[in-house]
Design an enzyme around this catalytic site. Structure first.
Site, PDB file in Angstrom:
ATOM      1  N   GLU A 114      40.341 -68.755 113.184  1.00  0.00           N
ATOM      2  CA  GLU A 114      39.230 -68.909 112.126  1.00  0.00           C
ATOM      3  C   GLU A 114      40.141 -69.056 110.971  1.00  0.00           C
ATOM      4  O   GLU A 114      41.111 -68.764 110.469  1.00  0.00           O
ATOM      5  CB  GLU A 114      38.967 -68.169 111.818  1.00  0.00           C
ATOM      6  CG  GLU A 114      38.532 -66.989 110.031  1.00  0.00           C
ATOM      7  CD  GLU A 114      37.831 -66.496 110.333  1.00  0.00           C
ATOM      8  OE1 GLU A 114      36.542 -66.014 109.189  1.00  0.00           O
ATOM      9  OE2 GLU A 114      37.464 -65.353 111.248  1.00  0.00           O
ATOM     10  N   LYS A 145      30.696 -53.309 127.130  1.00  0.00           N
ATOM     11  CA  LYS A 145      30.525 -54.709 126.917  1.00  0.00           C
ATOM     12  C   LYS A 145      28.990 -54.760 125.927  1.00  0.00           C
ATOM     13  O   LYS A 145      28.909 -55.951 126.184  1.00  0.00           O
ATOM     14  CB  LYS A 145      30.970 -55.457 127.433  1.00  0.00           C
ATOM     15  CG  LYS A 145      32.462 -55.766 127.459  1.00  0.00           C
ATOM     16  CD  LYS A 145      32.385 -56.414 129.236  1.00  0.00           C
ATOM     17  CE  LYS A 145      33.746 -56.659 130.254  1.00  0.00           C
ATOM     18  NZ  LYS A 145      34.365 -56.879 131.498  1.00  0.00           N
ATOM     19  N   ASP A 150      41.163 -57.274 127.472  1.00  0.00           N
ATOM     20  CA  ASP A 150      39.125 -58.063 127.541  1.00  0.00           C
ATOM     21  C   ASP A 150      38.510 -58.564 125.575  1.00  0.00           C
ATOM     22  O   ASP A 150      37.901 -58.047 125.914  1.00  0.00           O
ATOM     23  CB  ASP A 150      38.499 -57.571 128.412  1.00  0.00           C
ATOM     24  CG  ASP A 150      37.184 -58.330 129.312  1.00  0.00           C
ATOM     25  OD1 ASP A 150      37.090 -58.847 128.473  1.00  0.00           O
ATOM     26  OD2 ASP A 150      36.805 -57.574 129.874  1.00  0.00           O
ATOM     27  N   HIS A 174      38.919 -69.248 101.074  1.00  0.00           N
ATOM     28  CA  HIS A 174      37.563 -69.722 102.112  1.00  0.00           C
ATOM     29  C   HIS A 174      37.931 -71.595 101.957  1.00  0.00           C
ATOM     30  O   HIS A 174      38.256 -72.177 103.157  1.00  0.00           O
ATOM     31  CB  HIS A 174      36.989 -69.393 102.347  1.00  0.00           C
ATOM     32  CG  HIS A 174      36.818 -68.510 103.599  1.00  0.00           C
ATOM     33  ND1 HIS A 174      36.854 -67.811 105.262  1.00  0.00           N
ATOM     34  CD2 HIS A 174      36.800 -67.151 103.312  1.00  0.00           C
ATOM     35  CE1 HIS A 174      37.027 -67.334 105.703  1.00  0.00           C
ATOM     36  NE2 HIS A 174      37.074 -66.088 104.839  1.00  0.00           N
TER      37      HIS A 174
END
Length: 591
Positions: free
Chosen positions: A270, A402, A478, A576
């Site tokens: 990004e 998670k 993770d 952006h």
């Protein structure tokens, strides 16, 4: 074996191609002119332009004559189907000329179709000619085009398979590998067993890659295979590899945190993310840095067990919560690892089902496997006193791993960290390009009120997950645990009579480790080394993983500060458009 891709044939009229084909048609130097390919116009008795003129004139003449005759019949009330000999001849001529003109407008297609068919027949029926044509193309395009006949000609196998243009070159090194690929494709050899059967992880990956390409019919061109240590991931990181994905890593900082400077590696695709975090680090540095506090360090695992009655489930609940039994359970639990230390057990009953949430410290490891082993030991121990206990699962989602869960937001999981800083009015104005009142108001309406009406669970922030994910990927954590690790509430308050800004982030569930899993891979290990937290701390077990959690929180603080300032100053879209938009025309990029 020399594999060559057959190039498209040049048009027949090229004299140089024809001349070279004459020279190599036979081993002797006999000059034989090849017969030209037949054309559709060859069947006409007159030249094409004369034939066209005749049929064009005939078509329009008879059409005019018939229209004139039919007009007269309509005026005289004569039936149109009553025709004489001249009208019959005109109708036949009209149909014939129409058929010719239809063929004429399609003559280019007909001629190209016939020529293509003759080329295909030439390719199939005359292998020697095909081979000589390929050699001829090699010479015309070879390293010495001025004298093509003097160039050395490598041997060409007419039966060799022609690889697709989009496919990567085969990585197979022997006929044995080719047979293994065929066995994997037909299913006689399981793909997952290649590493154990071959004893060579790279060779297994290359064979599996080729098998996948043949099974799917899709190219893997662009997915790297070479340059990776496949031995390092065997049995711990990734199964059945066929390559690896490249993610760029950038550096934000220096992040001044607790009096020390850190260059923070962030892996992301990004644009603008690292630039924004870097600006936040600059603002923190100019204001004296940030301070972090670790409130709790405990990984959790919650099995679910079932009894025949709720009464029996409550008996176990009271047993586990009795302080007199805790020391015994801790000894049983801690046998699983020299770093695992049981801290507490939280129970919850649903009917006759009991959920037990074990919490323990895990040293420098993230600790999921460690706490699972300890829980297994305790369950086996409890089976002696509660033989009617039915273990349904080692994880009952009361952990919770998670998944966004209130139990993690309230009670914490992993490292619970608070990071704060005071940003001076001058830094807010010069570096962040906004004002303290604007930031305070935006934080209240966006991060607090806006998230509240959205029903957010741990999402009272601008973009904490962005920074957490980037650091997790770079340091071998993770990535899925970004869900609970990104739980964050950002607070902003005007202090010192409204001149300065106090900003903080509270993150109750940062789940990180510096040993185990992806942290042992070369690239991720290098990023951990850059931060000074590589591996396990020998002097103070657990200190490296705790330091990493504070760096994550400090980086989130910098990212929150910068993004909120960009929104308050109206710079978000502009930045952006500058950093997150590619000017590359992908339609012109070769696959």
């Amino acid at each position: 074996m020399d594999l060559r891709r057959r190039l498209p044939k040049p048009p027949r009229p090229l004299p140089t191609v024809t001349e070279n084909r004459h020279r190599h048609r036979t081993s002797s130097a006999v000059d034989r002119t090849p017969s030209p390919a037949p054309k559709a116009s060859d069947a006409l008795p007159l030249p094409l332009y004369l034939t066209n003129g005749i049929f064009f004139t005939l078509f329009f003449s008879v059409a005019y004559y018939l229209l004139h005759r039919w007009r007269d019949k309509i005026r005289s009330s004569t039936p149109l189907h009553v025709v004489n000999l001249s009208e019959i001849a005109a109708i036949v001529s009209l149909i014939a000329s129409f058929i010719y003109l239809l063929g004429f407008f399609g003559i280019d297609f007909v001629q190209s179709f016939i020529a293509r068919a003759s080329h295909d027949a030439w390719d199939v029926d005359d292998d020697d000619e095909a081979e000589r044509y390929i050699l001829e193309e090699d010479r015309l395009r070879g390293p010495c085009p001025a004298t093509p006949l003097d160039c050395p000609v490598p041997s060409v196998s007419a039966t060799a398979p022609v690889p697709k243009l989009m496919d990567p070159p085969p990585a197979l090194s022997s006929e044995e590998d080719e047979e293994i690929v065929k066995s994997v494709v037909c299913g006689t050899i399981p793909s997952y067993s290649l590493e154990s059967k071959l004893g060579d992880c790279y060779r297994a990956a290359s064979i599996r890659r080729e098998a996948v390409r043949r099974i799917t019919g899709r190219s893997l061109l662009g997915l790297p295979l070479d340059g990776f240590d496949y031995e390092a991931i065997l049995g711990q990181c990734c199964e059945m590899p066929v390559g690896y994905v490249q993610i760029p890593v950038g550096i934000a900082g220096p992040l001044l945190l607790d009096g020390y400077e850190y260059s923070v590696p962030m892996a992301t695709t990004e644009g603008c993310l690292i630039a924004s975090t870097n600006r936040g680090c600059k603002a923190l540095y100019a204001s004296g840095g940030a301070t972090s506090i670790i409130l709790r360090d405990a990984m959790t695992r919650a099995p679910v067990v079932r009894f025949r009655t709720a009464k029996r489930a409550s008996d176990l609940k009271f047993f586990l919560e009795d302080p007199l039994n805790f020391d015994t359970l801790a000894v049983v639990f801690n046998k699983s690892s020299r770093f695992a230390r049981l801290q507490g057990i939280q129970c919850s009953i649903v009917g006759k089902n009991l959920y037990m949430r074990f919490s323990c410290s895990t040293g420098d490891a993230m600790g999921m496997n460690m706490v699972s082993k300890g829980v297994q030991n305790v369950l086996e121990f409890l089976q002696n006193d509660f033989p009617d206990m039915d273990v349904i699962g080692i994880s009952g989602n009361f952990c919770s791993d998670k998944k966004p869960a209130a139990v993690n937001w309230i009670g914490g999981r992993g490292k619970s960290v608070v990071c704060e800083a005071t940003i001076t009015e001058e830094v807010v104005r010069k570096v962040l390009k906004t004002t303290v009142p604007a930031l305070v108001e935006l934080n209240m309406l966006k991060n607090l009120a806006g998230s509240a009406i959205a029903g957010a669970l741990g999402g009272f922030n601008a973009h904490a997950a962005n920074i957490v994910s980037a650091i997790f990927i770079a340091t071998g954590q993770d990535p899925a645990q970004n869900i609970e690790s990104s739980h964050c509430i950002t607070m902003m308050e005007a202090i010192n009579n409204g001149k300065d800004l106090h900003v903080s982030v509270s993150m109750p569930s940062i789940e990180v480790g510096t040993v185990g899993g992806g942290t042992q891979l070369a690239s991720q290990s290098a990023c951990l080394n850059l931060l000074g937290v590589k591996g396990a701390s020998k002097e103070s077990p657990g200190s490296n993983s705790r330091l990493l959690s504070t760096i994550v929180a400090g980086s989130v603080l910098a990212g929150e500060l910068s993004l909120m300032s960009a929104i308050a100053a109206g710079q978000l879209v502009k930045s952006h458009m500058k950093y997150n938009r590619s000017s590359r025309d992908v339609s012109k990029v070769d696959s």
